[in-house]
Design an enzyme around this catalytic site. Structure first.
Site, PDB file in Angstrom:
ATOM      1  N   GLU A  67       0.825  -1.216   0.000  1.00  0.00           N
ATOM      2  CA  GLU A  67       0.000   0.000   0.000  1.00  0.00           C
ATOM      3  C   GLU A  67       0.854   1.259   0.000  1.00  0.00           C
ATOM      4  OE1 GLU A  67      -2.957   0.258   3.108  1.00  0.00           O
ATOM      5  OE2 GLU A  67      -4.429  -0.789   1.901  1.00  0.00           O
TER       6      GLU A  67
ATOM      7  N   HIS B  88       8.420 -26.669  -1.558  1.00  0.00           N
ATOM      8  CA  HIS B  88       7.840 -27.777  -2.303  1.00  0.00           C
ATOM      9  C   HIS B  88       6.589 -27.353  -3.072  1.00  0.00           C
ATOM     10  CE1 HIS B  88      10.562 -30.853  -0.603  1.00  0.00           C
ATOM     11  NE2 HIS B  88      10.716 -29.878   0.279  1.00  0.00           N
TER      12      HIS B  88
ATOM     13  N   LYS C 122     -14.294   0.338  -3.524  1.00  0.00           N
ATOM     14  CA  LYS C 122     -15.338   0.762  -2.581  1.00  0.00           C
ATOM     15  C   LYS C 122     -16.449   1.507  -3.321  1.00  0.00           C
ATOM     16  CE  LYS C 122     -12.378   1.665   1.421  1.00  0.00           C
ATOM     17  NZ  LYS C 122     -11.943   2.733   2.319  1.00  0.00           N
TER      18      LYS C 122
HETATM   19  O1  PA5 Z   1      -3.231   1.456   5.915  1.00  0.00           O
HETATM   20  C1  PA5 Z   1      -4.384   1.873   5.861  1.00  0.00           C
HETATM   21  O2  PA5 Z   1      -4.660   3.028   6.213  1.00  0.00           O
HETATM   22  C2  PA5 Z   1      -5.519   0.989   5.433  1.00  0.00           C
HETATM   23  O3  PA5 Z   1      -5.128  -0.240   4.987  1.00  0.00           O
HETATM   24  C3  PA5 Z   1      -6.492   0.784   6.604  1.00  0.00           C
HETATM   25  O4  PA5 Z   1      -5.810   0.178   7.653  1.00  0.00           O
HETATM   26  C4  PA5 Z   1      -7.700  -0.069   6.208  1.00  0.00           C
HETATM   27  O5  PA5 Z   1      -8.235   0.385   5.009  1.00  0.00           O
HETATM   28  C5  PA5 Z   1      -8.751   0.006   7.302  1.00  0.00           C
HETATM   29  O6  PA5 Z   1      -9.208   1.314   7.457  1.00  0.00           O
HETATM   30  P1  PA5 Z   1     -10.009   1.779   8.731  1.00  0.00           P
HETATM   31  O7  PA5 Z   1      -9.180   1.552   9.940  1.00  0.00           O
HETATM   32  O8  PA5 Z   1     -10.293   3.237   8.503  1.00  0.00           O
HETATM   33  O9  PA5 Z   1     -11.281   0.969   8.794  1.00  0.00           O
END
Ligand code: PA5
Length: 426
Positions: free
Chosen positions: A279, A300, A414
């Site tokens: 990310e 394996h 989303k």
């Molecule tokens: O790193 C990030 O910000 C995202 O991966 C969030 O952790 C994930 O989308 C969850 O978001 P939230 O805590 O707002 O529900």
């Protein structure tokens, strides 16, 4: 880490070291892109001590009145906690004979099969819920929370449910914060300046980790020592070396990084690492694709490809010098299985030989290998490793020219889902 000269020649090293220095300054000053989300850089020494006390009290309360804690969250809101519990306690934590509650995870998918199983698991048990969402609006955890909240209210009444719900969310904003205020849940804070995937050392990870009986102070101490070690600006900084090696290899065409470990308990740590780097770096048509393997098992299955498939891979091994548990191969006078040469030798030694053998084979097969060596699995080394990887990720992201602290690409699915489901106003 192995010699940096294996990956990069003198003049490249000079350029990359300059980039690492600039990236380090941006992380330190918070003046780089996304700098408003670099609160994690100083978190191990700047964390809220009073909140840490409340976390320990809440963990004690959960242990007293529940045999199961449901942790509801997705991405950075659950992966770090799960990684810590599996690595430090056991991947089979819920099967242990223990005086701490079972921990189950929900809110990371929308599967009726999965959620149905989780609801069945707690229906006749005493349970509490820790719902974790920084935005407070993510659909997967919100749906799961509605289901578990309804069950809690049916089982314990509104007041009983209120005492069993712990919400970790933004200090002020978001639907979860508003709900927590309206219902009077105990709340913990995801600091404004820390994004989900950098938040495991905040209340996000600390409450479930403490509930599992893990010493969070030792974990934070480990992170604090690492923070001071990584403050130096120079090639002796291991996070620089890791970031430089990754960037050099990426620029030389190694587009995929495989994280490999010979400890099965490391599996969720690798999941956390994949989110952290994926990310943070996968943006604008660029970035190293993070993958993971679990050895020996995957030797394996994936071993063939890694040894011999398309040469776009680099591999990072995480290893532990010693084991918390020494097991020796027994002797057997008959020796019908031919293992006499291993009799009396420890699995730590044999597992290390498997690692060395794999590394040598993969290097020979054209896969550059990096090794991150830790002394042993402990609270301190977990805290240190988390901090090390977060810091290296911040460096590497800036060196790669991206903002390592946003995730615009996560929004697209989303929007589509909301449209398909008819969410008002979308
Ligand atoms: O790193 C990030 O910000 C995202 O991966 C969030 O952790 C994930 O989308 C969850 O978001 P939230 O805590 O707002 O529900």
């Amino acid at each position: 880490m192995s010699g940096i000269s294996d990956f990069v020649n003198g003049s490249e090293l000079f350029t990359l070291a300059g980039e690492a220095r600039a990236a380090h300054c941006m992380l330190e000053s918070g003046k780089g892109e996304g700098g408003e989300f670099t609160g994690w850089v100083r978190l191990p020494e700047a964390y809220d001590r009073q909140e840490a006390e409340r976390i320990l009290e809440a963990a004690g309360r959960i242990k007293k009145d529940s045999d199961t804690l449901v942790v509801i969250g997705i991405g950075g809101s659950y992966l770090g906690a799960r990684a810590a519990i599996e690595l430090l306690r056991s991947p089979e934590y819920n099967l242990l004979d223990k005086d701490t509650p079972n921990i189950i995870f929900a809110g990371n998918n929308l599967s009726g099969e999965y959620l149905g199983r989780m609801l069945d698991f707690v229906r006749d048990r005493e349970f509490s819920v820790n719902v974790v969402s920084k935005s407070g609006t993510t659909t997967e955890p919100a749906v799961a929370f509605r289901l578990f909240r309804e069950l809690l209210e049916r089982k314990y009444g509104a007041e009983g449910a209120r005492r069993r719900i712990y919400a970790t969310t933004d200090r002020k904003r978001g639907a979860l914060k508003q709900l927590a205020l309206a219902e009077g849940y105990e709340t913990f804070v995801v600091p404004d300046d820390i994004g989900g995937r950098y938040s495991v050392l905040s209340a996000v990870g600390l409450l479930p980790i403490a509930a599992a009986g893990i010493d969070i102070r030792r974990m934070l101490d480990g992170a604090a020592s690492e923070m001071s070690i990584l403050s130096c600006k120079g090639m002796e900084n291991e996070a620089w070396r890791y970031a430089i090696a990754r960037q050099a290899l990426y620029r030389a065409g190694k587009k995929i990084e495989i994280l490999a470990c010979f400890e099965p308990a490391f599996r969720f740590m690798a999941e956390w690492w994949k989110q952290l780097f994926g990310e943070s770096e996968g943006k604008g048509g660029m970035g190293i694709f993070p993958a993971s393997v679990e050895y020996s098992a995957d030797l394996h299955s994936m071993g063939q490809y890694i040894q011999d498939g398309e040469r776009s891979l680099m591999e990072t091994f995480v290893s532990f010098e010693s084991s918390r548990r020494e097991i020796f191969v027994p002797s057997d006078r008959e020796n019908l299985d031919g293992l006499g040469y291993l009799a009396g030798r420890s699995l730590t030694e044999i597992n290390r030989a498997a690692l060395e053998a794999t590394k040598a084979a993969h290097i020979r097969g054209g896969v550059p290998c990096i090794e991150l060596r830790l002394e042993r699995i402990s609270e301190e080394s977990f805290g240190a490793l988390v901090y090390f990887l977060e810091f290296a990720c911040g460096l590497s992201g800036y060196m790669g020219g991206v903002n390592p602290f946003d995730q615009p690409g996560v929004e697209e699915y989303k929007r589509n889902m909301f449209r398909l489901l008819g969410k008002p106003g979308v």
